[in-house]
Design an enzyme around this catalytic site. Structure first.
Site, PDB file in Angstrom:
ATOM      1  N   TYR B 124      -4.699  53.068  17.712  1.00  0.00           N
ATOM      2  CA  TYR B 124      -5.782  52.204  18.054  1.00  0.00           C
ATOM      3  C   TYR B 124      -5.762  51.437  19.612  1.00  0.00           C
ATOM      4  O   TYR B 124      -4.725  51.021  19.943  1.00  0.00           O
ATOM      5  CB  TYR B 124      -5.983  50.952  17.269  1.00  0.00           C
ATOM      6  N   GLN B 186     -13.936  48.738  11.922  1.00  0.00           N
ATOM      7  CA  GLN B 186     -14.289  50.055  11.468  1.00  0.00           C
ATOM      8  C   GLN B 186     -13.385  51.167  11.899  1.00  0.00           C
ATOM      9  O   GLN B 186     -13.344  52.050  11.186  1.00  0.00           O
ATOM     10  CB  GLN B 186     -15.739  50.277  11.878  1.00  0.00           C
ATOM     11  N   ASN B 209      -7.528  42.781  18.474  1.00  0.00           N
ATOM     12  CA  ASN B 209      -7.960  41.251  18.205  1.00  0.00           C
ATOM     13  C   ASN B 209      -7.550  40.854  16.972  1.00  0.00           C
ATOM     14  O   ASN B 209      -7.211  41.318  15.909  1.00  0.00           O
ATOM     15  CB  ASN B 209      -9.393  40.932  18.640  1.00  0.00           C
ATOM     16  N   SER B 233      -0.019  37.822  23.083  1.00  0.00           N
ATOM     17  CA  SER B 233       1.181  38.149  24.023  1.00  0.00           C
ATOM     18  C   SER B 233       1.916  36.835  24.553  1.00  0.00           C
ATOM     19  O   SER B 233       1.298  35.938  24.536  1.00  0.00           O
ATOM     20  CB  SER B 233       0.390  39.111  25.010  1.00  0.00           C
ATOM     21  N   GLN B 255       1.429  36.903  32.514  1.00  0.00           N
ATOM     22  CA  GLN B 255       1.021  36.849  30.928  1.00  0.00           C
ATOM     23  C   GLN B 255      -0.300  35.970  30.805  1.00  0.00           C
ATOM     24  O   GLN B 255      -1.029  36.359  29.677  1.00  0.00           O
ATOM     25  CB  GLN B 255       2.228  36.236  30.462  1.00  0.00           C
ATOM     26  N   HIS B 258      -3.799  37.567  30.287  1.00  0.00           N
ATOM     27  CA  HIS B 258      -4.306  38.473  29.263  1.00  0.00           C
ATOM     28  C   HIS B 258      -5.311  37.633  28.253  1.00  0.00           C
ATOM     29  O   HIS B 258      -6.437  37.932  27.686  1.00  0.00           O
ATOM     30  CB  HIS B 258      -2.992  38.492  28.343  1.00  0.00           C
ATOM     31  N   GLU B 322       8.405  37.902  22.998  1.00  0.00           N
ATOM     32  CA  GLU B 322       7.983  39.353  23.283  1.00  0.00           C
ATOM     33  C   GLU B 322       8.625  40.116  24.577  1.00  0.00           C
ATOM     34  O   GLU B 322       9.204  40.990  24.578  1.00  0.00           O
ATOM     35  CB  GLU B 322       6.260  39.348  23.201  1.00  0.00           C
ATOM     36  N   HIS B 323       8.238  39.208  25.595  1.00  0.00           N
ATOM     37  CA  HIS B 323       8.601  39.666  26.801  1.00  0.00           C
ATOM     38  C   HIS B 323       9.672  38.661  27.380  1.00  0.00           C
ATOM     39  O   HIS B 323       9.436  37.454  27.285  1.00  0.00           O
ATOM     40  CB  HIS B 323       7.609  39.713  27.992  1.00  0.00           C
ATOM     41  N   ASP B 356       5.176  47.175  31.470  1.00  0.00           N
ATOM     42  CA  ASP B 356       3.750  47.271  31.028  1.00  0.00           C
ATOM     43  C   ASP B 356       3.113  48.614  31.327  1.00  0.00           C
ATOM     44  O   ASP B 356       2.243  49.016  30.728  1.00  0.00           O
ATOM     45  CB  ASP B 356       2.756  46.365  31.762  1.00  0.00           C
ATOM     46  N   GLU B 410      25.620  50.032 -16.420  1.00  0.00           N
ATOM     47  CA  GLU B 410      24.037  49.558 -16.139  1.00  0.00           C
ATOM     48  C   GLU B 410      23.210  50.057 -17.163  1.00  0.00           C
ATOM     49  O   GLU B 410      22.070  49.767 -16.954  1.00  0.00           O
ATOM     50  CB  GLU B 410      23.602  50.337 -14.672  1.00  0.00           C
ATOM     51  N   HIS B 415      21.278  58.895 -17.128  1.00  0.00           N
ATOM     52  CA  HIS B 415      21.822  59.114 -15.826  1.00  0.00           C
ATOM     53  C   HIS B 415      23.424  59.554 -15.948  1.00  0.00           C
ATOM     54  O   HIS B 415      23.877  60.389 -15.312  1.00  0.00           O
ATOM     55  CB  HIS B 415      22.043  57.817 -14.992  1.00  0.00           C
TER      56      HIS B 415
END
Lengths: 428, 428
Positions: B124, B186, B209, B233, B255, B258, B322-323, B356, B410, B415
């Site tokens: 995506y 979708q 998003n 981010s 940053q 964004h 994250e960074h 990036d 067990e 088994h």
């Protein structure tokens, strides 16, 4: 077992369908317990242990005393067996420890990837119909090899308010210090958020019933990671006219005895073995202590007769079984063609139970078709891999212009400027 | 940016808290769309594209014609930049391809682990405020290296009903054949269940998003795997009195631009640089096209003044950014102490924007503290590892008795019998 002879490919998906996992229906019940434990800690854990396990436990910790008692009460042959299993699981997993990778993609641009153990992990060991101490080894051995700093084991207490000594022993030899007699949703919630007694962890491992599974899935929405989604256990056996039908029946029953929802499938190119397997199943079933469970499970089980080995492999790759036993004469060749499976057992002398206990491979495996996309628990499961990069002035001169162009095209001007400022200084 | 001077450790958790991810509130809306697309396929996709993207698209496929047009319309400098990025991403990821591991845990007991590419993956690529063609490279290059058979890219159409030519170009050079102009919930639903036009996949990658994030989390309950949970981010910058305040400001702004929910943190041992960074932020902010977004994001951003490098590292490992940009004089030493971060940028000439776009590392990284437990997208993300074992008669004689003892303990008799039957035949 129902027999399907030469089913058309269009029908495969339907014939291979597993029962839907109805975790959603449980969500409300499970969420209430999670929220209660998040808010009220140990007190709430105690309440649910009393409610669901029927015992009142004031301190969930396994004490030093209980640990010593367990060591005394465990049969010495069982101890030796667990030690052998430990050794092999250690060997197989130690060999998988991920390594650092480093590369200079452009002169002056060094990039590397470093595996670092997840600091805190929680291992859930189901109780229920049998004390699954083998799961302790499977989850704890890789955790100690990785060097996770905090390893927490939770398992439901029995009617006496105790854990089976083999569970405690397996945790001990795996190097686990923190063992708690807490099970079910309350264990998952306690490990997710922490209580006064039970430490919070970042990732939770281990199988469980539908409530435990629902709880694990729900806490992933609350910042906790889990090993994998879980469904009922499964085996597919591939057989031809050269396979030993007694072995096949014993392997199918090994799966069927787990519970009434176990998924058992036999795929064969040989009409001749089908009735013999059916007879052998009945013969062996009769002397099983868990025969009622196994019988029920076999009712929903399926035998597929297929035209060729090619169809056999296509069918089994479509199904993506948790366990796959290949007992055909050409087992090695077919094993090469496996694309979707959790763990594969090759040849006449490789029963699934070897991998369940002692051979060294992990028995925590993807069910419900998840083998198409998930691995079983392995060393990777206990690490995250962090990337690093160090760029020299010269390196940035080489890749900087491309960064500026791309950042500008993505309309991210500050990204571009972070390069421009540096290149400008560089040119002074 | 708010400044916190020498905060006590007890306050860290609170001061580092991210805004709660309110995905749950969206669940009902998102679930309705998912169910509709599962049921009605392309027709429903078209309806939601019209509703949310404002364009009516009768065929979501990017045609051969559109592909050729994209190739013509893309600036040649941008093409070259994308090619350089492609080369470096290819190099860094190719080096990570997981290898087969094989070991004989006990003589006659061969166990191995084989990585096999996930057959079908969906990528995506968000549209929204900027055409993020760099994400195409980051997700598609490792997929083609792994050899995933089916690679599907979905990205929302712009107001003209088209995709940005750079998105199409990046997909082309990465070897992707199936590109669709479908975005939002979708797209996630279509890739999860398939439509007449869009193939179903097993695992979905990529940022998005809050609706896309909610959809990704919801389809994990329906048998689909995802790369990782996602939040806004983030960057943390570590600085001392030797750091260049202009570079720091440009990195913080990279940053902040964004979006208004971007998380920006500066941790420093030097009181002296704080006011200079603040001034520099204002200076640089003014000339940014996305300055309104960045300004808003900076309001919620934080500067921490700490007493020592040790506190600095403890604080940043608690945050798990994250960074992570380390621009101190002892950056190499501090980098060794990183335990929790997505991707680390070391030294004055290593801006985040290098990673990036062009250096070769992946930019799809864990946010919201998930860096404590998740890796960023890497080659492992495109494989599952299947274990295999093959045991000889002699091998089973060695480990068989231990299997029998453990299985019996067990209470799993079948088994145990799967071994006993084989050992009995063995002794004939």
């Amino acid at each position: 077992m129902k027999v399907y002879r030469y089913p058309g490919k269009k029908a495969w998906k339907r014939l291979l369908a597993r029962p839907a996992l109805e975790t959603k229906a449980l969500d409300d019940i499970v969420l209430d317990i999670i929220e209660d434990i998040k808010l009220n800690g140990d007190e709430a854990v105690r309440k649910y242990t009393l409610k669901f396990d029927g015992v009142d436990i004031s301190d969930a910790r396994i004490s030093q005393e209980e640990q010593e008692e367990a060591l005394k009460n465990i049969d010495s042959k069982l101890k030796d067996a667990i030690k052998l299993a430990y050794d092999n699981i250690y060997r197989f997993h130690k060999e998988q420890v991920p390594e650092m990778m480093e590369i200079e993609t452009v002169p002056g641009v060094k990039c590397w990837q470093k595996p670092i153990a997840i600091e805190r992990v929680g291992l859930y060991v189901p109780g229920g119909t049998a004390p699954l101490f083998s799961s302790v080894l499977m989850l704890a051995v890789p955790a100690t090899i990785a060097g996770c700093k905090e390893i927490v084991v939770c398992s439901p207490p029995n009617a006496d308010g105790k854990l089976h000594p083999a569970i405690i022993f397996a945790a001990q030899i795996s190097g686990v210090k923190k063992i708690f007699k807490v099970g079910g949703v309350q264990a998952i919630a306690a490990m997710s958020f922490g209580t006064e007694t039970i430490p919070a962890v970042y990732k939770i491992f281990g199988p469980g019933n539908q409530y435990v599974t629902a709880a694990k899935q729900l806490v992933t929405r609350m910042g906790i990671a889990i090993d994998m989604p879980a469904g009922p256990s499964e085996v597919a056996v591939l057989a031809d006219e050269f396979s030993d039908t007694r072995f096949i029946a014993s392997d199918l029953l090994s799966q069927a005895e787990h519970g009434i929802d176990s998924q058992v499938i036999l795929i064969t190119t040989a009409e001749s073995i089908i009735s013999e397997v059916q007879k052998e199943l009945e013969r062996q079933l009769d002397s099983l202590p868990r025969k009622e469970l196994a019988k029920e499970s076999l009712i929903n089980s399926r035998i597929f007769l297929v035209k060729s080995k090619q169809d056999m492999m296509e069918l089994v790759n479509t199904y993506a079984p948790e366990h796959l036993i290949i007992s055909t004469s050409d087992a090695d060749i077919l094993a090469e063609q496996v694309i979707n499976a959790g763990s594969v057992f090759i040849g006449q002398y490789t029963p699934e139970s070897a991998g369940d206990y002692v051979s060294g491979t992990n028995h925590t495996l993807p069910t419900h078709g998840y083998a198409k996309v998930y691995s079983g628990v392995n060393m990777d499961s206990y690490y995250k891999k962090i990337t690093f990069q160090k760029i020299s002035k010269q390196g940035l001169e080489k890749i900087g212009p491309a960064i500026e162009i791309m950042a500008d095209a993505e309309q991210l001007t500050a990204h571009s400027r972070a390069v421009s400022l540096r290149l400008a200084k560089n040119n002074k």
